[in-house]
Design a protein around this motif. Structure first.
Motif, PDB file in Angstrom:
ATOM      1  N   GLY A 289      73.338 -56.001 -26.010  1.00 62.25           N
ATOM      2  CA  GLY A 289      73.057 -54.850 -24.822  1.00 62.25           C
ATOM      3  C   GLY A 289      74.240 -54.407 -24.287  1.00 62.25           C
ATOM      4  O   GLY A 289      75.247 -54.947 -24.038  1.00 62.25           O
ATOM      5  N   LYS A 290      74.120 -53.259 -23.855  1.00 59.08           N
ATOM      6  CA  LYS A 290      75.385 -52.472 -23.341  1.00 59.08           C
ATOM      7  C   LYS A 290      75.467 -52.691 -22.046  1.00 59.08           C
ATOM      8  O   LYS A 290      74.568 -52.942 -21.107  1.00 59.08           O
ATOM      9  CB  LYS A 290      75.195 -50.937 -23.756  1.00 59.08           C
ATOM     10  CG  LYS A 290      75.079 -50.446 -24.721  1.00 59.08           C
ATOM     11  CD  LYS A 290      74.963 -48.903 -25.178  1.00 59.08           C
ATOM     12  CE  LYS A 290      75.038 -48.432 -26.394  1.00 59.08           C
ATOM     13  NZ  LYS A 290      75.137 -46.842 -26.581  1.00 59.08           N
ATOM     14  N   LEU A 291      76.729 -52.988 -21.344  1.00 60.58           N
ATOM     15  CA  LEU A 291      77.055 -53.505 -19.882  1.00 60.58           C
ATOM     16  C   LEU A 291      76.849 -52.161 -19.205  1.00 60.58           C
ATOM     17  O   LEU A 291      76.613 -52.092 -17.906  1.00 60.58           O
ATOM     18  CB  LEU A 291      78.351 -53.733 -19.977  1.00 60.58           C
ATOM     19  CG  LEU A 291      78.722 -55.134 -20.311  1.00 60.58           C
ATOM     20  CD1 LEU A 291      80.071 -55.469 -19.978  1.00 60.58           C
ATOM     21  CD2 LEU A 291      77.707 -56.265 -19.404  1.00 60.58           C
TER      22      LEU A 291
ATOM     23  N   ASP B 281      80.025 -45.281 -13.887  1.00 63.06           N
ATOM     24  CA  ASP B 281      80.047 -46.890 -13.204  1.00 63.06           C
ATOM     25  C   ASP B 281      78.652 -47.249 -13.255  1.00 63.06           C
ATOM     26  O   ASP B 281      78.627 -48.482 -12.628  1.00 63.06           O
ATOM     27  CB  ASP B 281      80.689 -46.499 -11.816  1.00 63.06           C
ATOM     28  CG  ASP B 281      79.807 -45.714 -10.854  1.00 63.06           C
ATOM     29  OD1 ASP B 281      79.128 -44.750 -11.337  1.00 63.06           O
ATOM     30  OD2 ASP B 281      80.032 -45.727  -9.538  1.00 63.06           O
ATOM     31  N   GLU B 282      77.625 -46.714 -13.667  1.00 70.52           N
ATOM     32  CA  GLU B 282      76.353 -47.316 -13.685  1.00 70.52           C
ATOM     33  C   GLU B 282      75.955 -48.313 -14.375  1.00 70.52           C
ATOM     34  O   GLU B 282      76.203 -48.288 -15.800  1.00 70.52           O
ATOM     35  CB  GLU B 282      75.310 -46.031 -13.666  1.00 70.52           C
ATOM     36  CG  GLU B 282      75.217 -45.246 -12.489  1.00 70.52           C
ATOM     37  CD  GLU B 282      74.117 -44.047 -12.544  1.00 70.52           C
ATOM     38  OE1 GLU B 282      73.381 -44.207 -13.544  1.00 70.52           O
ATOM     39  OE2 GLU B 282      74.337 -43.251 -11.793  1.00 70.52           O
ATOM     40  N   MET B 283      75.543 -49.294 -14.120  1.00 72.36           N
ATOM     41  CA  MET B 283      75.210 -50.444 -15.039  1.00 72.36           C
ATOM     42  C   MET B 283      73.740 -50.837 -14.766  1.00 72.36           C
ATOM     43  O   MET B 283      73.262 -50.870 -13.771  1.00 72.36           O
ATOM     44  CB  MET B 283      76.220 -51.977 -14.557  1.00 72.36           C
ATOM     45  CG  MET B 283      77.655 -51.765 -14.733  1.00 72.36           C
ATOM     46  SD  MET B 283      78.499 -53.302 -14.271  1.00 72.36           S
ATOM     47  CE  MET B 283      77.852 -54.594 -15.341  1.00 72.36           C
ATOM     48  N   PRO B 284      73.168 -51.284 -15.860  1.00 73.49           N
ATOM     49  CA  PRO B 284      71.753 -51.773 -15.672  1.00 73.49           C
ATOM     50  C   PRO B 284      71.887 -53.078 -15.079  1.00 73.49           C
ATOM     51  O   PRO B 284      72.718 -53.922 -14.861  1.00 73.49           O
ATOM     52  CB  PRO B 284      71.248 -51.949 -17.058  1.00 73.49           C
ATOM     53  CG  PRO B 284      72.463 -52.007 -17.902  1.00 73.49           C
ATOM     54  CD  PRO B 284      73.514 -51.242 -17.138  1.00 73.49           C
TER      55      PRO B 284
ATOM     56  N   GLN C  21      69.646 -60.987 -19.602  1.00 72.79           N
ATOM     57  CA  GLN C  21      70.789 -61.535 -18.848  1.00 72.79           C
ATOM     58  C   GLN C  21      71.087 -60.588 -17.477  1.00 72.79           C
ATOM     59  O   GLN C  21      71.409 -59.342 -17.586  1.00 72.79           O
ATOM     60  CB  GLN C  21      72.105 -61.778 -19.726  1.00 72.79           C
ATOM     61  CG  GLN C  21      73.221 -62.113 -18.737  1.00 72.79           C
ATOM     62  CD  GLN C  21      73.215 -63.603 -18.225  1.00 72.79           C
ATOM     63  OE1 GLN C  21      72.501 -64.440 -18.793  1.00 72.79           O
ATOM     64  NE2 GLN C  21      73.562 -63.872 -17.009  1.00 72.79           N
ATOM     65  N   ALA C  22      71.197 -61.341 -16.332  1.00 77.99           N
ATOM     66  CA  ALA C  22      71.809 -60.450 -15.147  1.00 77.99           C
ATOM     67  C   ALA C  22      72.855 -60.118 -15.347  1.00 77.99           C
ATOM     68  O   ALA C  22      73.914 -60.891 -15.503  1.00 77.99           O
ATOM     69  CB  ALA C  22      71.343 -61.286 -13.739  1.00 77.99           C
TER      70      ALA C  22
END
Length: 120
Positions: A11-13, A25-28, A36-37
């Motif tokens: 999964g992409k950070l 700078d946006e992260m899921p 995973q959180a």
């Protein structure tokens, strides 16, 4: 480091490209593959500032040394301009890699092959 989830490595950070300067700078909230959180606790990424500072220090030193030897010790304004330009250009990458290093080193999660390709 491919900026992927520390647990599944798939999964992409980050949600957007580093070239998208409005949203680099946006992260899921969590990994889209394994869930995973990405923020283990509130304020977790404050520590990434110190890592980013280290990256900036390396860039400043590298640009200074290169200018000294390749530019034959130019005037001070050249050093200041070159360092400022280099740090500005590399800010999105420093930000991303500082967060990734923080998450990998202090996030408390390690690679687990059971989570790889868990969804799809």
């Amino acid at each position: 480091m491919a900026l992927r989830c520390p647990r599944c490595h798939e999964g992409k950070l980050f949600s957007h490209s580093a070239l998208n300067l409005r949203q680099f700078d946006e992260m899921p909230v969590a990994c889209p593959v394994c869930g995973q959180a990405f923020e283990p606790e509130v304020g977790f990424y404050w520590g990434a500032m110190y890592i980013s500072y280290g990256f900036s220090t390396v860039i400043v030193a590298l640009v200074g040394v290169l200018l000294y030897f390749l530019g034959h010790d130019p005037e001070v304004w050249v050093y200041v301009s070159a360092v400022a330009a280099a740090v500005l250009v590399f800010t999105p990458l420093m930000f991303r890699y500082a967060r990734a290093v923080m998450l990998y080193a202090f996030g408390g999660t390690h690679f687990d092959p059971r989570y790889a390709k868990a969804v799809g």
